[in-house]
Design a protein around this motif. Structure first.
Motif, PDB file in Angstrom:
ATOM      1  N   CYS A 202      35.006  31.097  36.787  1.00  0.00           N
ATOM      2  CA  CYS A 202      35.078  32.323  37.583  1.00  0.00           C
ATOM      3  C   CYS A 202      34.543  32.106  38.993  1.00  0.00           C
ATOM      4  O   CYS A 202      35.137  32.586  39.968  1.00  0.00           O
ATOM      5  CB  CYS A 202      34.306  33.446  36.896  1.00  0.00           C
ATOM      6  N   LEU A 222      30.802  38.552  37.238  1.00  0.00           N
ATOM      7  CA  LEU A 222      31.882  37.655  37.640  1.00  0.00           C
ATOM      8  C   LEU A 222      33.223  38.103  37.061  1.00  0.00           C
ATOM      9  O   LEU A 222      34.262  38.022  37.735  1.00  0.00           O
ATOM     10  CB  LEU A 222      31.576  36.228  37.206  1.00  0.00           C
ATOM     11  N   PHE A 223      33.212  38.595  35.816  1.00  0.00           N
ATOM     12  CA  PHE A 223      34.439  39.101  35.206  1.00  0.00           C
ATOM     13  C   PHE A 223      35.012  40.263  36.018  1.00  0.00           C
ATOM     14  O   PHE A 223      36.221  40.362  36.210  1.00  0.00           O
ATOM     15  CB  PHE A 223      34.169  39.546  33.772  1.00  0.00           C
ATOM     16  N   CYS A 226      36.754  38.973  39.152  1.00  0.00           N
ATOM     17  CA  CYS A 226      38.051  38.391  38.791  1.00  0.00           C
ATOM     18  C   CYS A 226      39.061  39.486  38.500  1.00  0.00           C
ATOM     19  O   CYS A 226      40.235  39.384  38.875  1.00  0.00           O
ATOM     20  CB  CYS A 226      37.908  37.477  37.576  1.00  0.00           C
ATOM     21  N   PHE A 233      43.729  39.033  34.722  1.00  0.00           N
ATOM     22  CA  PHE A 233      42.481  38.893  33.968  1.00  0.00           C
ATOM     23  C   PHE A 233      42.423  39.889  32.811  1.00  0.00           C
ATOM     24  O   PHE A 233      41.955  39.560  31.719  1.00  0.00           O
ATOM     25  CB  PHE A 233      41.280  39.094  34.894  1.00  0.00           C
ATOM     26  N   TRP A 263      42.310  32.072  29.645  1.00  0.00           N
ATOM     27  CA  TRP A 263      41.948  32.456  31.017  1.00  0.00           C
ATOM     28  C   TRP A 263      41.964  31.240  31.939  1.00  0.00           C
ATOM     29  O   TRP A 263      42.345  31.341  33.108  1.00  0.00           O
ATOM     30  CB  TRP A 263      40.604  33.147  31.048  1.00  0.00           C
ATOM     31  N   ALA A 267      44.305  31.470  35.072  1.00  0.00           N
ATOM     32  CA  ALA A 267      43.656  31.357  36.383  1.00  0.00           C
ATOM     33  C   ALA A 267      44.304  30.242  37.190  1.00  0.00           C
ATOM     34  O   ALA A 267      44.544  30.383  38.401  1.00  0.00           O
ATOM     35  CB  ALA A 267      42.159  31.095  36.216  1.00  0.00           C
TER      36      ALA A 267
END
Length: 275
Positions: A202, A222-223, A226, A233, A263, A267
């Motif tokens: 992340c 951090l989630f 994102c 996400f 993820w 990403a």
């Protein structure tokens, strides 16, 4: 402390429209969040970076309840240094079940932003935000930031690519290490490895996509960043699911490991599309 009190007195004494210098149609949710934040710490500016609306579903014993909720991503510029109280505000607001609003606060002091503006890695993000029309709160007579620097002349792409590649490699190695542990190994070790993998991924993803270095490194924080950058996400870690700190405590390890791998790949796809 004296400056803090003077700031609050000034805020109360002046007309609302002068303090909320954005002067566009302010929603009740925006006003409520601004009041929640500025009543606790001395703030010079607030920028609304993102805003999302969603429905939360609660399954009870006898009935199912749905609630409309809003989430705000806010860059908060504080007077002086960022102390513990500043970082605790987000947790306090998000744990309040009666306001129907959650926030991700990107908190920085004015002095740190001044330094970032001349940083070839982080400068682009702050230049874009400060030059945008995302300002929703400003104290009167707050000095303007110098955003006239030719930040585009700074070569940052190679640095961003290097940081992304390094972070992705670390995350991949950590997830692989978690997968090599057998069922007899301590589950806490596996969870720790997966948490560290997601943090590395992340941080690298955020920096690569928007050139921003988060001031906090909690996984939930951090989630949310994102989630602000890409809707992809939510396809891996749905918002209506558990928050990150509970997810890594209650989710079955095999399912959680697969989500982390998903993820990583999603990403990477987002990064490649944006390059």
């Amino acid at each position: 402390m004296r400056f803090y009190r003077q700031t609050i007195l000034l805020k109360l004494a002046l007309p609302t429209l002068f303090i909320y210098k954005h002067l566009k149609a302010m929603t009740q949710s925006q006003l409520r969040i601004i009041d929640e934040i500025t009543s606790r710490i001395a703030v010079s500016r607030i920028y609304q970076i993102g805003h999302r609306q969603y429905v939360e579903t609660y399954d009870g014993i006898y009935q199912q309840t749905k609630r409309n909720r809003e989430h705000f991503d806010l860059l908060v510029v504080v007077d002086g240094i960022c102390n513990r109280e500043a970082f605790n505000i987000q947790k306090s607001i998000n744990s309040s079940s009666n306001i129907g609003i959650s926030v991700s606060l990107w908190i920085h002091s004015g002095a740190s932003i001044e330094e970032f503006l001349y940083d070839k890695r982080s400068g682009h993000f702050f230049h874009e935000i400060l030059k945008s029309e995302k300002l929703i709160y400003k104290m009167p007579d707050d000095p303007e930031f110098d955003v006239d620097t030719d930040i585009n002349a700074l070569n940052r792409q190679g640095n961003l690519d290097e940081i992304w590649a390094r972070g992705y490699s670390k995350a991949k190695a950590l997830l692989h290490a978690a997968s090599t542990l057998d069922e007899n190994d301590n589950e806490e070790i596996k969870l720790w490895l997966m948490r560290q993998a997601m943090k590395q991924l992340c941080l690298a993803f955020i920096f690569k996509m928007i050139g921003y270095k988060p001031s906090q490194h909690s996984l939930s924080y951090l989630f949310n960043i994102c989630r602000c950058i890409t809707p992809v996400f939510d396809e891996v870690f749905p918002r209506e699911g558990m928050p990150a700190h509970k997810l890594f405590k209650t989710q079955k390890i095999s399912i959680l490991h697969q989500r982390c791998k998903d993820w990583m790949e999603r990403a990477k796809e987002v990064v490649m599309q944006g390059s």
